[in-house]
Design an enzyme around this catalytic site. Sequence first.
Site, PDB file in Angstrom:
ATOM      1  N   ASP A  78      -3.062 124.283  17.907  1.00 27.86           N
ATOM      2  CA  ASP A  78      -3.862 125.521  18.002  1.00 27.86           C
ATOM      3  C   ASP A  78      -5.198 125.368  17.271  1.00 27.86           C
ATOM      4  O   ASP A  78      -6.194 125.970  17.667  1.00 27.86           O
ATOM      5  CB  ASP A  78      -3.107 126.703  17.367  1.00 27.86           C
TER       6      ASP A  78
ATOM      7  N   LYS B 189       6.846 129.882  14.868  1.00 29.92           N
ATOM      8  CA  LYS B 189       5.849 128.878  14.447  1.00 29.92           C
ATOM      9  C   LYS B 189       5.918 128.498  12.971  1.00 29.92           C
ATOM     10  O   LYS B 189       5.557 127.393  12.600  1.00 29.92           O
ATOM     11  CB  LYS B 189       4.437 129.400  14.743  1.00 29.92           C
TER      12      LYS B 189
ATOM     13  N   ASN C 204       3.033 124.415  16.286  1.00 32.86           N
ATOM     14  CA  ASN C 204       3.149 124.909  17.670  1.00 32.86           C
ATOM     15  C   ASN C 204       3.552 123.810  18.655  1.00 32.86           C
ATOM     16  O   ASN C 204       3.675 124.070  19.844  1.00 32.86           O
ATOM     17  CB  ASN C 204       1.858 125.602  18.137  1.00 32.86           C
TER      18      ASN C 204
ATOM     19  N   GLY D 283      -8.961 134.388  25.247  1.00 30.17           N
ATOM     20  CA  GLY D 283      -8.017 133.400  24.734  1.00 30.17           C
ATOM     21  C   GLY D 283      -7.667 132.256  25.666  1.00 30.17           C
ATOM     22  O   GLY D 283      -6.957 131.333  25.263  1.00 30.17           O
TER      23      GLY D 283
ATOM     24  N   GLY E 222       1.065 133.061  12.654  1.00 27.31           N
ATOM     25  CA  GLY E 222       0.805 131.636  12.858  1.00 27.31           C
ATOM     26  C   GLY E 222      -0.547 131.397  13.520  1.00 27.31           C
ATOM     27  O   GLY E 222      -1.284 130.476  13.140  1.00 27.31           O
ATOM     28  N   ALA E 223      -0.888 132.227  14.500  1.00 26.97           N
ATOM     29  CA  ALA E 223      -2.161 132.040  15.211  1.00 26.97           C
ATOM     30  C   ALA E 223      -3.339 132.293  14.275  1.00 26.97           C
ATOM     31  O   ALA E 223      -4.347 131.573  14.320  1.00 26.97           O
ATOM     32  CB  ALA E 223      -2.219 132.980  16.406  1.00 26.97           C
TER      33      ALA E 223
HETATM   34  P1  ATR Z   1       1.662 134.421  16.030  1.00 22.99           P
HETATM   35  O1  ATR Z   1       2.388 133.208  15.605  1.00 22.99           O
HETATM   36  O2  ATR Z   1       1.301 134.411  17.498  1.00 22.99           O
HETATM   37  O3  ATR Z   1       0.475 134.718  15.172  1.00 22.99           O
HETATM   38  P2  ATR Z   1       3.315 136.274  14.575  1.00 22.99           P
HETATM   39  O4  ATR Z   1       3.476 135.250  13.516  1.00 22.99           O
HETATM   40  O5  ATR Z   1       4.521 137.023  15.019  1.00 22.99           O
HETATM   41  O6  ATR Z   1       2.688 135.631  15.876  1.00 22.99           O
HETATM   42  O7  ATR Z   1       2.165 137.283  14.101  1.00 22.99           O
HETATM   43  C1  ATR Z   1       1.826 138.383  14.821  1.00 22.99           C
HETATM   44  C2  ATR Z   1       0.661 139.127  14.157  1.00 22.99           C
HETATM   45  O8  ATR Z   1       0.386 140.271  14.960  1.00 22.99           O
HETATM   46  C3  ATR Z   1       0.970 139.661  12.763  1.00 22.99           C
HETATM   47  O9  ATR Z   1      -0.222 139.665  12.036  1.00 22.99           O
HETATM   48  C4  ATR Z   1       1.441 141.082  13.061  1.00 22.99           C
HETATM   49  O10 ATR Z   1       1.300 141.980  12.001  1.00 22.99           O
HETATM   50  P3  ATR Z   1       2.457 142.109  10.850  1.00 22.99           P
HETATM   51  O11 ATR Z   1       2.245 140.919   9.960  1.00 22.99           O
HETATM   52  O12 ATR Z   1       2.198 143.391  10.199  1.00 22.99           O
HETATM   53  O13 ATR Z   1       3.767 142.065  11.583  1.00 22.99           O
HETATM   54  C5  ATR Z   1       0.490 141.441  14.162  1.00 22.99           C
HETATM   55  N1  ATR Z   1       0.984 142.545  14.992  1.00 22.99           N
HETATM   56  C6  ATR Z   1       1.916 142.477  15.970  1.00 22.99           C
HETATM   57  N2  ATR Z   1       2.088 143.675  16.541  1.00 22.99           N
HETATM   58  C7  ATR Z   1       1.243 144.533  15.910  1.00 22.99           C
HETATM   59  C8  ATR Z   1       0.939 145.935  16.050  1.00 22.99           C
HETATM   60  N3  ATR Z   1       1.542 146.690  16.960  1.00 22.99           N
HETATM   61  N4  ATR Z   1       0.006 146.455  15.241  1.00 22.99           N
HETATM   62  C9  ATR Z   1      -0.635 145.703  14.307  1.00 22.99           C
HETATM   63  N5  ATR Z   1      -0.393 144.377  14.134  1.00 22.99           N
HETATM   64  C10 ATR Z   1       0.526 143.805  14.913  1.00 22.99           C
END
Ligand code: ATR
Length: 283
Positions: A106, A70, A91, A248, A133-134
């Site tokens: 979004d 994203k 998105n 969601g 991104g979300a």
């Molecule tokens: P999206 O675009 O759907 O928001 P993303 O950009 O990959 O997806 O972001 C995922 C978010 O989930 C991030 O905040 C990530 O934390 P990090 O910045 O530390 O990577 C968080 N996240 C994913 N898996 C996680 C986990 N097991 N524990 C804590 N945070 C997690």
Amino acid sequence: MKSEKRKVVGIIGDPIEHTFSPAMHNAAFKHLKLPFVYEKFHVKSNELQRSVRGFQKSGVVGLNVTVPHKERVLELCDFLSKEVVETGAVNALTFHDGRIYGDNTDVYGFTKSLREAKTSLRGKKVVILGAGGAARACAVACVRGGASEILFFNRTVKKAQEIARFLQTQFSFHATLAFSLKDAHEMMFSGALIQTTSVGMYPHDEMCILPAESFPPVSCAVDIVYRPEKTKFLQIAKQKGVNKILGGLPMLLYQGARAFEIWTGKKAPVEVMRRALLQQMKQ
Ligand code: ATR
């Protein structure tokens, strides 16, 4: 009658296996008898640029963009919507006249899902868990919705700080703070708690981003994960007596409806799309 050429739209991401978007969009195309088909495409990070250019050349009309592209896909766009500039995340892509248009539906999806649940963030302190991104889209919806303060908690605190700074620049919205998820137990009362990470998503239904004892007293809890419908996060919120609980699915629905309208120029049959999503949920 001459048969119309089939138009292709779809979604790119990694992983992409469990997406509900094809079911929702294909049900809408069928309902309105539009010559469109929605497909899912597994695209890895190192293939992003080549794949997007390839889809453009092959005449694809538009693409949804999901994890983890994203933010990076933004640099491939020729035009950015206001929401993309405000969030720094895309998105939905539209290919038209050799140009790539980037949108962020979004923001609309989240705003509309709150409105549908008769939830207002005006004057409220909001805690956002996650900084991807979300989270950016939800944060912009919160600023626009009149939230008084936004606190970001993220595993990688640097990313939370980046979003907080980004919002300050975009909106002159100074009431943003960033924290490590490890300090979540120190969270005090907030109006709304918004979970934007993928933690707790099927098939890891038993996981929750926060241990129950760290749950702050809030009046509203939102989890943008849509499968399962009642995530562990929302179950804990209910046990804690949170007044308003929101999953969601509506956000998924309305971000999809807006993308549908951009690509087809037709009003999205929202209830048809909602039924298709609920059907998917049962499978
Ligand atoms: P999206 O675009 O759907 O928001 P993303 O950009 O990959 O997806 O972001 C995922 C978010 O989930 C991030 O905040 C990530 O934390 P990090 O910045 O530390 O990577 C968080 N996240 C994913 N898996 C996680 C986990 N097991 N524990 C804590 N945070 C997690």
